[in-house]
Design a protein around this motif. Structure first.
Motif, PDB file in Angstrom:
ATOM      1  N   ALA A  86       0.839  -1.194   0.000  1.00 18.08           N
ATOM      2  CA  ALA A  86       0.000   0.000   0.000  1.00 18.08           C
ATOM      3  C   ALA A  86       0.877   1.247   0.000  1.00 18.08           C
ATOM      4  O   ALA A  86       2.037   1.194   0.391  1.00 18.08           O
ATOM      5  CB  ALA A  86      -0.906   0.006   1.231  1.00 18.08           C
ATOM      6  N   LEU A  87       0.290   2.356  -0.449  1.00 19.94           N
ATOM      7  CA  LEU A  87       0.977   3.653  -0.454  1.00 19.94           C
ATOM      8  C   LEU A  87       0.144   4.618   0.362  1.00 19.94           C
ATOM      9  O   LEU A  87      -1.061   4.742   0.148  1.00 19.94           O
ATOM     10  CB  LEU A  87       1.129   4.175  -1.887  1.00 19.94           C
ATOM     11  N   ARG A  88       0.794   5.315   1.282  1.00 22.46           N
ATOM     12  CA  ARG A  88       0.103   6.313   2.115  1.00 22.46           C
ATOM     13  C   ARG A  88       0.971   7.561   2.195  1.00 22.46           C
ATOM     14  O   ARG A  88       2.188   7.475   2.305  1.00 22.46           O
ATOM     15  CB  ARG A  88      -0.145   5.766   3.512  1.00 22.46           C
ATOM     16  N   LEU A  89       0.294   8.707   2.168  1.00 22.88           N
ATOM     17  CA  LEU A  89       0.997   9.988   2.224  1.00 22.88           C
ATOM     18  C   LEU A  89       0.613  10.720   3.497  1.00 22.88           C
ATOM     19  O   LEU A  89      -0.564  10.896   3.790  1.00 22.88           O
ATOM     20  CB  LEU A  89       0.662  10.829   0.989  1.00 22.88           C
ATOM     21  N   LEU A  90       1.619  11.153   4.250  1.00 25.41           N
ATOM     22  CA  LEU A  90       1.374  11.770   5.551  1.00 25.41           C
ATOM     23  C   LEU A  90       0.570  13.061   5.476  1.00 25.41           C
ATOM     24  O   LEU A  90      -0.313  13.290   6.293  1.00 25.41           O
ATOM     25  CB  LEU A  90       2.705  12.023   6.266  1.00 25.41           C
ATOM     26  N   ASP A  91       0.890  13.924   4.509  1.00 30.89           N
ATOM     27  CA  ASP A  91       0.191  15.206   4.407  1.00 30.89           C
ATOM     28  C   ASP A  91      -1.033  15.143   3.500  1.00 30.89           C
ATOM     29  O   ASP A  91      -1.715  16.150   3.324  1.00 30.89           O
ATOM     30  CB  ASP A  91       1.143  16.296   3.909  1.00 30.89           C
ATOM     31  N   GLU A  92      -1.274  14.008   2.896  1.00 30.93           N
ATOM     32  CA  GLU A  92      -2.438  13.804   2.039  1.00 30.93           C
ATOM     33  C   GLU A  92      -3.090  12.480   2.441  1.00 30.93           C
ATOM     34  O   GLU A  92      -3.032  11.507   1.713  1.00 30.93           O
ATOM     35  CB  GLU A  92      -2.014  13.819   0.571  1.00 30.93           C
ATOM     36  N   PRO A  93      -3.703  12.440   3.635  1.00 30.43           N
ATOM     37  CA  PRO A  93      -4.209  11.184   4.190  1.00 30.43           C
ATOM     38  C   PRO A  93      -5.322  10.553   3.362  1.00 30.43           C
ATOM     39  O   PRO A  93      -5.600   9.366   3.524  1.00 30.43           O
ATOM     40  CB  PRO A  93      -4.725  11.582   5.576  1.00 30.43           C
ATOM     41  N   PHE A  94      -5.908  11.319   2.449  1.00 31.06           N
ATOM     42  CA  PHE A  94      -6.937  10.753   1.576  1.00 31.06           C
ATOM     43  C   PHE A  94      -6.330   9.822   0.535  1.00 31.06           C
ATOM     44  O   PHE A  94      -7.043   9.099  -0.144  1.00 31.06           O
ATOM     45  CB  PHE A  94      -7.751  11.870   0.901  1.00 31.06           C
ATOM     46  N   ILE A  95      -4.984   9.853   0.404  1.00 34.26           N
ATOM     47  CA  ILE A  95      -4.334   8.930  -0.524  1.00 34.26           C
ATOM     48  C   ILE A  95      -3.929   7.677   0.246  1.00 34.26           C
ATOM     49  O   ILE A  95      -3.028   7.687   1.071  1.00 34.26           O
ATOM     50  CB  ILE A  95      -3.126   9.581  -1.222  1.00 34.26           C
ATOM     51  N   ASP A  96      -4.637   6.633  -0.057  1.00 33.64           N
ATOM     52  CA  ASP A  96      -4.435   5.337   0.583  1.00 33.64           C
ATOM     53  C   ASP A  96      -4.843   4.307  -0.459  1.00 33.64           C
ATOM     54  O   ASP A  96      -6.020   4.221  -0.821  1.00 33.64           O
ATOM     55  CB  ASP A  96      -5.307   5.253   1.837  1.00 33.64           C
ATOM     56  N   THR A  97      -3.901   3.536  -0.968  1.00 30.67           N
ATOM     57  CA  THR A  97      -4.196   2.630  -2.077  1.00 30.67           C
ATOM     58  C   THR A  97      -5.104   1.466  -1.691  1.00 30.67           C
ATOM     59  O   THR A  97      -5.478   0.686  -2.560  1.00 30.67           O
ATOM     60  CB  THR A  97      -2.903   2.083  -2.716  1.00 30.67           C
ATOM     61  N   THR A  98      -5.458   1.356  -0.440  1.00 27.32           N
ATOM     62  CA  THR A  98      -6.422   0.317  -0.083  1.00 27.32           C
ATOM     63  C   THR A  98      -7.847   0.786  -0.352  1.00 27.32           C
ATOM     64  O   THR A  98      -8.785   0.000  -0.313  1.00 27.32           O
ATOM     65  CB  THR A  98      -6.280  -0.075   1.408  1.00 27.32           C
TER      66      THR A  98
END
Length: 193
Positions: A86-98
């Protein structure tokens, strides 16, 4: 396994703030590099992608640290998900590949980064054009003044050796060779005036 990815564009920039945030997020291993985000073929990013296994999570601070181009961002995201990670971005929490919406969100965020980069390049070009219109000169300062160029060409025309002319003017022989070559070119602006 939690992996972190940090990137800045130039050697002069500092990675420490990104690395600290990734450590605070629990990243066990952090890959980092000082390379432009325009190039998706970055060595540390490739290394990170090759090592991913199902259940791993890749963290970055924001999307433009991962990629500047929306298509590169989508490609990286697909590589991550194809590995079962999975990919997650700390400052863009809406980005979560799940999430089922991750393709759309990643594309939109990547597009915004590309749009912002395009605006920066346009602003830079406009600023450069304004500066040139005001007489600002860009590029390296010439090694020889106009008087020195004329003198060098006159000495060469009189038969003096190129190496002797270069030595007396404290420049390389290639500088004198270029000067001589430019002097024979009809559109040469260096010798005008």
């Amino acid at each position: 396994m939690k992996y972190g990815y940090a990137r800045v564009s130039t050697e002069a920039q500092d990675l420490s703030a990104q690395v600290e945030r990734l450590r605070a997020a629990g990243c066990e291993r952090i890959f980092f590099e000082k390379k432009s985000g325009k190039d998706a073929n970055r060595p540390q990013l490739r290394r990170l992608m090759r090592g991913l296994k199902p259940g791993d999570v890749v963290y970055a601070v924001v999307s433009d640290r991962v990629a500047r181009d929306p298509f590169d961002l989508l490609s990286i995201m697909r590589t991550v998900t194809a590995a079962g990670a999975a990919l997650r971005l700390l400052d863009e929490p809406f980005i979560d590949t799940t999430s089922e919406m991750s393709d759309l969100v990643l594309f939109l965020v990547g597009w915004a980064a590309k749009w912002q980069r395009r605006r920066i390049l346009e602003n830079t070009a406009n600023g450069r054009a304004r500066a040139m219109a005001m007489g600002v000169k860009f590029g390296r300062k010439p090694k020889l003044s106009m008087q020195q160029r004329r003198e060098a060409l006159a000495r060469l025309a009189a038969g003096e050796a190129r190496s002797d002319v270069a030595s007396s003017l404290h420049v390389s022989g290639s500088t004198i060779s270029r000067l001589q070559s430019e002097a024979t070119h009809p559109s040469n602006a260096l010798l005008e005036g």
